[in-house]
Scaffold this motif. Structure first.
Motif, short mmCIF file in Angstrom:
data_model
loop_
_atom_site.label_atom_id
_atom_site.label_comp_id
_atom_site.label_asym_id
_atom_site.label_seq_id
_atom_site.Cartn_x
_atom_site.Cartn_y
_atom_site.Cartn_z
N MET A 155 0.85 -1.20 0.00
CA MET A 155 0.00 0.00 0.00
C MET A 155 0.89 1.25 0.00
O MET A 155 1.84 1.32 0.75
N GLU A 156 0.51 2.24 -0.87
CA GLU A 156 1.43 3.36 -1.05
C GLU A 156 1.49 4.29 0.17
O GLU A 156 2.52 4.81 0.52
N HIS A 157 0.30 4.53 0.78
CA HIS A 157 0.29 5.56 1.82
C HIS A 157 0.86 5.01 3.13
O HIS A 157 0.79 3.83 3.40
N THR A 158 1.45 5.90 3.92
CA THR A 158 1.90 5.47 5.25
C THR A 158 0.83 5.88 6.25
O THR A 158 0.44 7.04 6.30
N ARG A 159 0.38 4.90 7.00
CA ARG A 159 -0.71 5.15 7.95
C ARG A 159 -0.16 5.78 9.22
O ARG A 159 0.86 5.34 9.75
N GLU A 160 -0.85 6.81 9.72
CA GLU A 160 -0.47 7.37 11.01
C GLU A 160 -0.68 6.30 12.08
O GLU A 160 -1.54 5.44 11.95
N LYS A 161 0.10 6.36 13.14
CA LYS A 161 -0.04 5.37 14.22
C LYS A 161 -0.22 6.10 15.55
O LYS A 161 0.25 7.23 15.72
N LEU A 162 -0.85 5.43 16.48
CA LEU A 162 -0.98 5.98 17.83
C LEU A 162 0.32 5.74 18.57
O LEU A 162 1.04 4.77 18.30
N SER A 163 0.65 6.61 19.54
CA SER A 163 1.96 6.49 20.19
C SER A 163 1.93 5.48 21.33
O SER A 163 2.97 5.02 21.77
N SER A 164 0.74 5.15 21.84
CA SER A 164 0.72 4.25 23.00
C SER A 164 -0.56 3.42 23.03
O SER A 164 -1.58 3.80 22.43
N ARG A 165 -0.48 2.32 23.74
CA ARG A 165 -1.63 1.45 23.91
C ARG A 165 -2.73 2.15 24.71
O ARG A 165 -3.92 2.02 24.42
N LEU A 166 -2.32 2.93 25.72
CA LEU A 166 -3.30 3.66 26.53
C LEU A 166 -4.07 4.64 25.66
O LEU A 166 -5.29 4.80 25.80
N GLY A 167 -3.34 5.27 24.72
CA GLY A 167 -3.99 6.20 23.79
C GLY A 167 -5.08 5.49 23.00
O GLY A 167 -6.18 6.02 22.81
N PHE A 168 -4.78 4.28 22.53
CA PHE A 168 -5.75 3.50 21.75
C PHE A 168 -6.98 3.16 22.61
O PHE A 168 -8.12 3.32 22.18
N ILE A 169 -6.73 2.69 23.84
CA ILE A 169 -7.83 2.29 24.72
C ILE A 169 -8.71 3.50 25.05
O ILE A 169 -9.94 3.44 24.97
N PHE A 170 -8.07 4.63 25.38
CA PHE A 170 -8.83 5.83 25.72
C PHE A 170 -9.61 6.37 24.52
O PHE A 170 -10.73 6.85 24.65
N SER A 204 -6.68 -3.79 6.76
CA SER A 204 -6.74 -2.94 5.56
C SER A 204 -5.90 -1.68 5.71
O SER A 204 -5.52 -1.06 4.71
N GLN A 205 -5.62 -1.28 6.98
CA GLN A 205 -4.93 -0.02 7.27
C GLN A 205 -5.69 1.19 6.73
O GLN A 205 -5.10 2.21 6.36
N LEU A 206 -7.03 1.06 6.69
CA LEU A 206 -7.87 2.13 6.16
C LEU A 206 -9.12 2.32 7.01
O LEU A 206 -9.48 1.43 7.79
N SER A 207 -9.79 3.46 6.81
CA SER A 207 -11.09 3.68 7.46
C SER A 207 -12.16 2.91 6.69
O SER A 207 -11.88 2.35 5.62
N ILE A 208 -13.39 2.97 7.18
CA ILE A 208 -14.48 2.24 6.51
C ILE A 208 -14.72 2.77 5.09
O ILE A 208 -15.30 2.09 4.25
N ALA A 209 -14.24 3.97 4.80
CA ALA A 209 -14.41 4.53 3.45
C ALA A 209 -13.79 3.64 2.37
O ALA A 209 -14.31 3.55 1.26
N ARG A 210 -12.66 2.94 2.73
CA ARG A 210 -12.00 2.14 1.69
C ARG A 210 -11.61 0.73 2.15
O ARG A 210 -11.06 -0.04 1.37
N ILE A 256 -14.39 10.76 10.32
CA ILE A 256 -14.81 11.55 9.15
C ILE A 256 -13.59 12.14 8.42
O ILE A 256 -13.52 12.13 7.20
N MET A 257 -12.58 12.62 9.19
CA MET A 257 -11.35 13.14 8.56
C MET A 257 -10.67 12.02 7.75
O MET A 257 -10.19 12.24 6.64
N ASP A 272 -8.64 9.19 3.05
CA ASP A 272 -8.56 7.90 2.33
C ASP A 272 -9.18 7.99 0.93
O ASP A 272 -8.67 7.43 -0.02
N LEU A 273 -10.33 8.69 0.84
CA LEU A 273 -11.05 8.74 -0.45
C LEU A 273 -10.43 9.71 -1.44
O LEU A 273 -10.30 9.40 -2.62
N PHE A 274 -10.10 10.91 -0.96
CA PHE A 274 -9.67 11.97 -1.88
C PHE A 274 -8.18 12.29 -1.78
O PHE A 274 -7.70 13.19 -2.47
N HIS A 275 -7.47 11.56 -0.87
CA HIS A 275 -6.03 11.79 -0.65
C HIS A 275 -5.76 13.25 -0.25
O HIS A 275 -4.76 13.84 -0.65
N TRP A 276 -6.68 13.81 0.55
CA TRP A 276 -6.48 15.18 1.05
C TRP A 276 -5.49 15.17 2.20
O TRP A 276 -5.30 14.15 2.86
#
Length: 457
Positions: free
Chosen positions: A1-16, A69-75, A332-333, A338-342
């Motif tokens: 996949m061409e795009h690099t997906r942003e990642k969360l910095s910590s597990r606590l961040g994901f849970i919260f 998929s490394q994507l939102s529900i949009a794709r 939504i962002m 994902d859809l328009f590569h904005w």
């Protein structure tokens, strides 16, 4: 996949973040309200059962689709479905569902913000019950106030999202969730030390199956199933987006369990604040939205240092509202990116304008547009938007996600279970396959059908 997906910095961040998406105003007023209606502690047990058997599997599926998929529900479906399949068409309904959700949630969150400011400024001091009720009606019926507070909420959410995934969304959600939990515990201590609070605790925590029978076991089961599904925000890709930000270090069943525990902790703690206070002041606790906007300000008025406790309560309500807004806005962002590569910045600017325009009808639904009554006298635009999200898109979305993850015509059970069980932690059991493939979709369809019958019968 061409795009690099942003990642969360910590597990606590994901849970919260996931919990912030799930912990909304529904936990805080709807859970105590239906618990009050269905006889207290006995209902809580039924709710917890359905949370585990209905909520968790769907959340794990959303995480799995997002992480693979490394994507939102949009794709996400475009990437995982087989050639020529049409699962991706559902993504349009899911995206519409997220916009619909913020179209009414921003109005309710705006009321929360207004109430916090009124409480801090002492506007409720000295008002009797009728005076508090009139304050709420006046707020709803004032088009300028409603739109301004709604727009303020949208601006707060968009600014947080514009700061980026780690610096904005994750960092600020962590702060808000920590404050939310701290304020809740303070309020619990205040509430359980009120005179006669013990009666409220008994009602809430000791199962009384006679009361449950009086209220109707069938109705209670349906209410518990509905609340379990809706509280985790499953079915519209809300959890998929956070799955796409996750690494492969931990299994998804374990993460879903953590999020469910935090979500349940908040819902149950809200009851520990509300029931002792209602019993202490002899107020019924099964009053729906009026509980937060009319009943509780009356209780704070009657308490020593009521303005302080009331302000803390509405700070906590605002944190619950804004963490949900931020989580849905982030979804939504991600659609736009994902859809328009904005860029994130462009997605934020366009969506700020779009969400504000879309939210105006609901904000005006109790004043200028009060003539629009989709479900007959007394209903408003808010009711229609809430119905479409909670009773139509969410349950049907959950069924589609279950079928996508369990059938050969979709992504398939093996792919799902392999993704869910990658990493350390609780492994999603293989033996649940029959239940998840056949019984679970029927249970969610039952919730959908009952919701439609309930509304129109």
């Amino acid at each position: 996949m061409e795009h690099t997906r942003e990642k969360l910095s910590s597990r606590l961040g994901f849970i919260f973040l996931s919990a912030g998406c799930a912990i909304g105003l529904g936990n805080i007023w709807r859970f105590p309200y239906i618990t009050g209606r269905y006889g207290g502690g006995a209902f809580v047990l039924i709710y917890l059962f359905f949370l585990v058997v209905l909520g968790i599997p769907v959340v794990v599926m959303e995480y799995s689709i997002g992480r693979r998929s490394q994507l939102s529900i949009a794709r996400a479906f475009d990437v995982l479905e087989k050639k020529g399949q049409k699962w991706h068409l559902f993504s349009y309904a899911a995206m519409a569902g997220n916009y619909l959700l913020v179209m009414f949630y921003t109005t309710i969150s705006g009321w929360m913000l207004a109430y916090f400011l009124k409480m801090v400024s002492g506007s409720f001091a000295g008002l009797d019950q009728a005076g508090v009720a009139d304050t709420f009606s006046a707020l709803q019926q004032d088009p300028i106030q409603s739109v301004l507070f709604m727009a303020a909420i949208i601006l707060i959410g968009i600014v947080i999202c514009s700061l980026g995934l780690q610096n904005g969304v994750e960092r600020i959600t962590k702060i808000m969730m920590t404050c939310l939990l701290a304020v809740m515990l303070l309020l619990v201590v205040r509430s359980v030390t009120l005179p006669n609070a013990l009666e409220g605790l008994k009602f809430y925590l000791i199962p009384d199956f006679d009361k449950l029978r009086e209220a109707g076991i069938y109705n209670a089961i349906y209410a518990a199933m509905g609340q379990a599904c809706f509280t985790l925000s499953a079915g519209m890709g809300g959890m998929m987006i956070f799955g796409s930000y996750l690494d492969k270090k931990r299994t998804l069943g374990g993460e879903a369990l953590n999020v469910m525990l935090l979500d349940t902790f908040v819902a149950i703690t809200a009851g520990l604040i509300i029931f002792p206070a209602c019993f202490a002041y002899g107020v019924p606790a099964d009053q729906g939205p009026g509980l937060v906007f009319v009943t509780l300000p009356n209780i704070f008025n009657a308490m020593p240092f009521g303005t302080l406790w009331g302000s803390l309560f509405f700070i906590f309500m605002n944190f619950a509202a804004i963490t949900t807004i931020v989580a849905v806005f982030e979804n939504i962002m991600a659609f736009s990116m994902d859809l328009f590569h904005w860029t994130r910045k462009r997605a934020c600017i366009v969506n700020f304008v779009l969400i504000t325009l879309l939210s105006i009808p609901c904000a005006l639904g109790f004043s200028i547009l009060s003539g629009i009554q989709p479900f007959g006298a007394g209903s408003a635009i808010l009711d229609l938007e809430d119905f479409l999200v909670s009773n139509v898109i969410m349950p049907l979305g959950a069924v589609l996600i279950i079928l996508f993850c369990t059938t050969k015509r979709g992504w398939g059970w093996q792919h799902f279970i392999e993704e869910a069980n990658t990493g350390k932690g609780f492994h999603f059991p293989q033996w649940t396959r029959f239940y998840i493939s056949y019984i679970l979709p029927c249970a969610v369809l039952f919730i959908f059908i009952m919701g439609i019958i309930d509304k129109f019968a």
